[in-house]
Design a protein around this motif. Structure first.
Motif, PDB file in Angstrom:
ATOM      1  N   THR A 172      34.346  26.874  42.810  1.00 30.79           N
ATOM      2  CA  THR A 172      34.203  26.754  44.569  1.00 30.79           C
ATOM      3  C   THR A 172      32.666  27.162  45.263  1.00 30.79           C
ATOM      4  O   THR A 172      32.372  26.325  46.183  1.00 30.79           O
ATOM      5  CB  THR A 172      34.779  27.521  45.075  1.00 30.79           C
ATOM      6  N   MET A 173      32.414  28.160  44.753  1.00 30.56           N
ATOM      7  CA  MET A 173      30.685  28.741  44.785  1.00 30.56           C
ATOM      8  C   MET A 173      29.436  28.090  45.051  1.00 30.56           C
ATOM      9  O   MET A 173      28.963  27.408  45.223  1.00 30.56           O
ATOM     10  CB  MET A 173      30.790  30.031  44.224  1.00 30.56           C
ATOM     11  N   LYS A 174      29.554  26.921  43.596  1.00 31.71           N
ATOM     12  CA  LYS A 174      28.785  26.059  43.497  1.00 31.71           C
ATOM     13  C   LYS A 174      28.845  24.714  44.185  1.00 31.71           C
ATOM     14  O   LYS A 174      27.736  24.396  44.502  1.00 31.71           O
ATOM     15  CB  LYS A 174      28.999  25.260  41.963  1.00 31.71           C
ATOM     16  N   LYS A 175      30.273  24.341  44.574  1.00 33.24           N
ATOM     17  CA  LYS A 175      30.162  23.318  45.546  1.00 33.24           C
ATOM     18  C   LYS A 175      29.475  23.630  47.092  1.00 33.24           C
ATOM     19  O   LYS A 175      29.272  22.969  48.134  1.00 33.24           O
ATOM     20  CB  LYS A 175      31.332  22.452  46.054  1.00 33.24           C
ATOM     21  N   VAL A 176      29.764  24.562  47.684  1.00 31.21           N
ATOM     22  CA  VAL A 176      29.524  25.410  48.670  1.00 31.21           C
ATOM     23  C   VAL A 176      28.102  26.533  48.712  1.00 31.21           C
ATOM     24  O   VAL A 176      27.592  25.550  50.187  1.00 31.21           O
ATOM     25  CB  VAL A 176      30.949  26.899  49.135  1.00 31.21           C
ATOM     26  N   GLY A 177      27.387  26.385  47.754  1.00 33.35           N
ATOM     27  CA  GLY A 177      26.236  25.970  47.491  1.00 33.35           C
ATOM     28  C   GLY A 177      26.260  28.220  47.423  1.00 33.35           C
ATOM     29  O   GLY A 177      25.016  28.446  48.514  1.00 33.35           O
ATOM     30  N   VAL A 178      26.808  28.592  47.682  1.00 29.50           N
ATOM     31  CA  VAL A 178      26.476  30.328  47.396  1.00 29.50           C
ATOM     32  C   VAL A 178      25.823  30.883  46.275  1.00 29.50           C
ATOM     33  O   VAL A 178      26.879  30.303  44.968  1.00 29.50           O
ATOM     34  CB  VAL A 178      28.526  30.824  48.398  1.00 29.50           C
ATOM     35  N   GLU A 179      25.843  31.547  45.718  1.00 26.57           N
ATOM     36  CA  GLU A 179      24.763  32.278  44.794  1.00 26.57           C
ATOM     37  C   GLU A 179      25.050  33.849  45.180  1.00 26.57           C
ATOM     38  O   GLU A 179      25.340  34.824  46.135  1.00 26.57           O
ATOM     39  CB  GLU A 179      23.182  32.408  45.311  1.00 26.57           C
ATOM     40  N   ARG A 180      25.984  34.043  44.081  1.00 27.79           N
ATOM     41  CA  ARG A 180      26.459  34.926  43.817  1.00 27.79           C
ATOM     42  C   ARG A 180      25.641  36.172  43.279  1.00 27.79           C
ATOM     43  O   ARG A 180      24.658  36.038  42.158  1.00 27.79           O
ATOM     44  CB  ARG A 180      27.557  35.589  42.507  1.00 27.79           C
ATOM     45  N   ARG A 181      25.029  37.571  43.916  1.00 20.94           N
ATOM     46  CA  ARG A 181      24.465  38.103  43.835  1.00 20.94           C
ATOM     47  C   ARG A 181      24.541  39.862  42.999  1.00 20.94           C
ATOM     48  O   ARG A 181      25.169  40.718  43.463  1.00 20.94           O
ATOM     49  CB  ARG A 181      23.149  38.418  44.594  1.00 20.94           C
ATOM     50  N   LEU A 182      25.244  40.191  41.555  1.00 17.08           N
ATOM     51  CA  LEU A 182      25.496  41.446  41.029  1.00 17.08           C
ATOM     52  C   LEU A 182      24.776  42.035  40.122  1.00 17.08           C
ATOM     53  O   LEU A 182      24.177  41.575  39.568  1.00 17.08           O
ATOM     54  CB  LEU A 182      27.231  40.649  40.358  1.00 17.08           C
ATOM     55  N   LEU A 183      24.784  42.799  40.874  1.00 15.65           N
ATOM     56  CA  LEU A 183      23.470  43.675  39.835  1.00 15.65           C
ATOM     57  C   LEU A 183      24.502  45.363  39.671  1.00 15.65           C
ATOM     58  O   LEU A 183      25.283  45.910  40.410  1.00 15.65           O
ATOM     59  CB  LEU A 183      23.047  44.677  41.103  1.00 15.65           C
ATOM     60  N   THR A 184      24.937  45.805  38.146  1.00 12.66           N
ATOM     61  CA  THR A 184      25.273  46.013  37.426  1.00 12.66           C
ATOM     62  C   THR A 184      24.704  47.432  36.175  1.00 12.66           C
ATOM     63  O   THR A 184      23.412  46.590  36.079  1.00 12.66           O
ATOM     64  CB  THR A 184      26.636  46.197  36.680  1.00 12.66           C
ATOM     65  N   ALA A 185      25.239  48.189  36.616  1.00 15.11           N
ATOM     66  CA  ALA A 185      24.321  49.002  35.555  1.00 15.11           C
ATOM     67  C   ALA A 185      25.621  49.651  34.497  1.00 15.11           C
ATOM     68  O   ALA A 185      26.501  50.954  34.402  1.00 15.11           O
ATOM     69  CB  ALA A 185      23.916  50.464  36.154  1.00 15.11           C
ATOM     70  N   LEU A 202      35.675  40.751  34.164  1.00 19.70           N
ATOM     71  CA  LEU A 202      36.505  39.897  34.529  1.00 19.70           C
ATOM     72  C   LEU A 202      35.961  39.312  35.920  1.00 19.70           C
ATOM     73  O   LEU A 202      37.194  39.643  37.440  1.00 19.70           O
ATOM     74  CB  LEU A 202      38.181  40.337  34.986  1.00 19.70           C
ATOM     75  N   ASP A 203      34.610  39.770  36.791  1.00 18.03           N
ATOM     76  CA  ASP A 203      34.436  39.425  38.254  1.00 18.03           C
ATOM     77  C   ASP A 203      34.853  37.569  37.964  1.00 18.03           C
ATOM     78  O   ASP A 203      34.239  36.834  37.745  1.00 18.03           O
ATOM     79  CB  ASP A 203      32.724  38.834  38.255  1.00 18.03           C
ATOM     80  N   PRO A 204      35.559  37.933  39.360  1.00 17.94           N
ATOM     81  CA  PRO A 204      35.892  36.311  39.804  1.00 17.94           C
ATOM     82  C   PRO A 204      35.476  35.262  39.883  1.00 17.94           C
ATOM     83  O   PRO A 204      35.661  34.441  39.632  1.00 17.94           O
ATOM     84  CB  PRO A 204      36.844  36.725  40.946  1.00 17.94           C
ATOM     85  N   PHE A 205      33.719  35.904  40.673  1.00 21.03           N
ATOM     86  CA  PHE A 205      33.019  34.842  41.163  1.00 21.03           C
ATOM     87  C   PHE A 205      31.810  34.459  40.089  1.00 21.03           C
ATOM     88  O   PHE A 205      30.742  33.702  39.834  1.00 21.03           O
ATOM     89  CB  PHE A 205      32.064  35.610  41.932  1.00 21.03           C
ATOM     90  N   GLY A 206      32.401  34.733  38.767  1.00 19.08           N
ATOM     91  CA  GLY A 206      31.214  34.260  37.415  1.00 19.08           C
ATOM     92  C   GLY A 206      32.355  34.084  36.395  1.00 19.08           C
ATOM     93  O   GLY A 206      33.925  34.564  36.513  1.00 19.08           O
ATOM     94  N   PRO A 207      31.733  33.589  35.611  1.00 21.01           N
ATOM     95  CA  PRO A 207      32.526  32.757  34.305  1.00 21.01           C
ATOM     96  C   PRO A 207      32.874  34.155  33.552  1.00 21.01           C
ATOM     97  O   PRO A 207      32.733  35.441  33.301  1.00 21.01           O
ATOM     98  CB  PRO A 207      32.002  31.818  33.700  1.00 21.01           C
ATOM     99  N   VAL A 208      34.095  33.909  32.746  1.00 22.03           N
ATOM    100  CA  VAL A 208      35.396  34.782  32.020  1.00 22.03           C
ATOM    101  C   VAL A 208      34.468  34.726  30.860  1.00 22.03           C
ATOM    102  O   VAL A 208      33.901  33.891  29.907  1.00 22.03           O
ATOM    103  CB  VAL A 208      36.460  34.472  31.479  1.00 22.03           C
ATOM    104  N   LYS A 209      33.542  36.178  30.598  1.00 23.63           N
ATOM    105  CA  LYS A 209      33.340  36.073  29.658  1.00 23.63           C
ATOM    106  C   LYS A 209      34.534  36.842  28.358  1.00 23.63           C
ATOM    107  O   LYS A 209      35.040  37.168  28.928  1.00 23.63           O
ATOM    108  CB  LYS A 209      32.527  37.664  29.177  1.00 23.63           C
ATOM    109  N   PRO A 210      33.991  35.799  27.031  1.00 25.06           N
ATOM    110  CA  PRO A 210      34.811  35.513  26.008  1.00 25.06           C
ATOM    111  C   PRO A 210      34.923  38.044  25.293  1.00 25.06           C
ATOM    112  O   PRO A 210      36.704  38.189  25.201  1.00 25.06           O
ATOM    113  CB  PRO A 210      34.211  35.118  24.888  1.00 25.06           C
ATOM    114  N   ALA A 211      34.521  38.692  25.401  1.00 23.71           N
ATOM    115  CA  ALA A 211      34.277  39.613  25.151  1.00 23.71           C
ATOM    116  C   ALA A 211      35.388  40.159  26.043  1.00 23.71           C
ATOM    117  O   ALA A 211      35.908  41.404  25.786  1.00 23.71           O
ATOM    118  CB  ALA A 211      32.565  40.692  25.191  1.00 23.71           C
ATOM    119  N   ASP A 212      34.806  40.025  27.408  1.00 22.96           N
ATOM    120  CA  ASP A 212      35.905  40.632  28.293  1.00 22.96           C
ATOM    121  C   ASP A 212      37.268  40.530  28.217  1.00 22.96           C
ATOM    122  O   ASP A 212      38.083  40.936  28.646  1.00 22.96           O
ATOM    123  CB  ASP A 212      35.510  40.727  29.311  1.00 22.96           C
ATOM    124  N   ALA A 213      37.304  38.967  27.937  1.00 22.60           N
ATOM    125  CA  ALA A 213      39.121  38.815  27.551  1.00 22.60           C
ATOM    126  C   ALA A 213      39.723  39.300  26.498  1.00 22.60           C
ATOM    127  O   ALA A 213      41.178  39.253  26.677  1.00 22.60           O
ATOM    128  CB  ALA A 213      38.995  36.714  27.861  1.00 22.60           C
TER     129      ALA A 213
END
Length: 327
Positions: A191-204, A211-222
């Motif tokens: 949905t974000m790709k279609k709308v043209g919205v860029e996700r900006r997430l900074l983490t430490a 499991l960030d809903p705005f990014g693809p599921v990482k196998p390790a997280d799953a």
């Protein structure tokens, strides 16, 4: 000459009476205003005192209604309701349910306790607290039986709770089971790709964006999430086995998350027999009089809960949609 002489005293007399008349009128008006002000102040004080007394009376009545059975001396069956979703910010939280159970057990006139359950489940933590406290109270008061009576539904976290009861009664059409754990959410990557919205997430921390809903599921997280769900599921299964003991007739689907009618649940050993609260009080416990020990929300509690819920919904965004639930 005569006209002028006669007119002068008349004019002078009028001028002499005018200031005195105006002064008398002003004094009367001032006194009237002062009297009215005092009367208004007295009525204002009266209404304020009346309103304050009325508010205090309501609060006293509400507080006294929170526990209806504390002071009773006649032998009776104690009733505690478990109603709605089991969560920390609902009326069916562990503190409220446990408070009712403790009060029921502590009353020497209580002949037995009915935990009337009607809930789709909820938090495994809150359900675990209640289950543990039921087992502790049954050990402390071995002569006071506790029976669970299921209403429309007792699924997942609700069944986690009632598994600690001496026996479980049910209606033939009740829904029972759903012994499983879930973690749900949504993904908005496409949905974000279609709308043209860029996700900006900074983490430490490598997994802080778990499991960030705005990014693809990482196998390790799953894998980590599934491991956690499986662990909670095994805790649930162990609790059911411990609570039901030899009465349980395990099948391949019993712990799969499926649910059954009350009649089928009896055959599987998930519950013991058909019966409602009145039946259990009269025929099983032998004390037909039922006294409600359920925690009832007063005015202050209702306001605090709604305020707390609103704050939690505003502030708790880090784990939104990622908390395991027994549903």
């Amino acid at each position: 000459m005569t006209d002028e002489t006669n007119s002068t005293p008349a004019s002078s007399g009028a001028e002499g009476r005018s200031p005195r008349w105006e002064r008398d009128l002003l004094e009367r008006l001032a006194f009237a205003a002062l009297t009215e002000q005092r009367r208004s102040r007295r009525w204002g004080i009266f209404f304020k005192l009346f309103f304050a007394s009325y508010l205090v009376l309501i609060l006293v009545i509400a507080q006294s209604d929170s526990w209806s059975g504390k002071a009773l001396s006649n032998n009776h069956t104690a009733l505690v309701d478990l109603e709605g979703v089991i969560s920390a910010d609902s009326l069916a939280n562990a503190d409220n349910v446990i408070s009712g159970l403790r009060a029921a057990f502590e009353n020497k006139s209580t002949q037995g306790i009915v935990l009337r359950a009607n809930s789709p489940g909820g938090s495994p933590v809150q359900a675990g607290y209640i289950n543990d406290e039921i087992k502790r109270l049954r050990t402390k008061y071995p002569k006071t039986p506790l029976y669970a009576v299921i209403g429309d539904v007792c699924a997942s976290g609700c069944y986690y709770v009632v598994a600690a009861a001496d026996k479980i009664y049910v209606d033939k059409a009740s829904v029972v089971g759903s012994i499983g754990v879930l973690m749900n959410g949504f993904g908005f990557v496409d949905t974000m790709k279609k709308v043209g919205v860029e996700r900006r997430l900074l983490t430490a921390g490598e997994h802080k964006g778990f499991l960030d809903p705005f990014g693809p599921v990482k196998p390790a997280d799953a894998r980590h999430a599934q491991q956690m769900l499986d662990e909670i599921h095994q805790q649930f299964i162990a609790t059911v086995r411990q609570g039901r003991g030899k009465a349980l007739k395990e099948t391949k689907t019993m712990f799969s998350g499926l649910f059954w009618t009350g009649e089928e649940a009896i055959k599987m050993g998930l519950v013991d027999s058909l019966g409602g609260a009145s039946y259990v009080a009269r025929e099983v416990i032998g004390a037909e009089e039922i006294v409600d020990y359920t925690y009832r929300e007063n005015v202050f509690d209702r306001f605090s809960r709604r305020l707390g819920t609103a704050m939690a919904q505003t502030l708790s965004t880090d784990l939104l949609g990622r908390t395991p639930l027994l549903k």
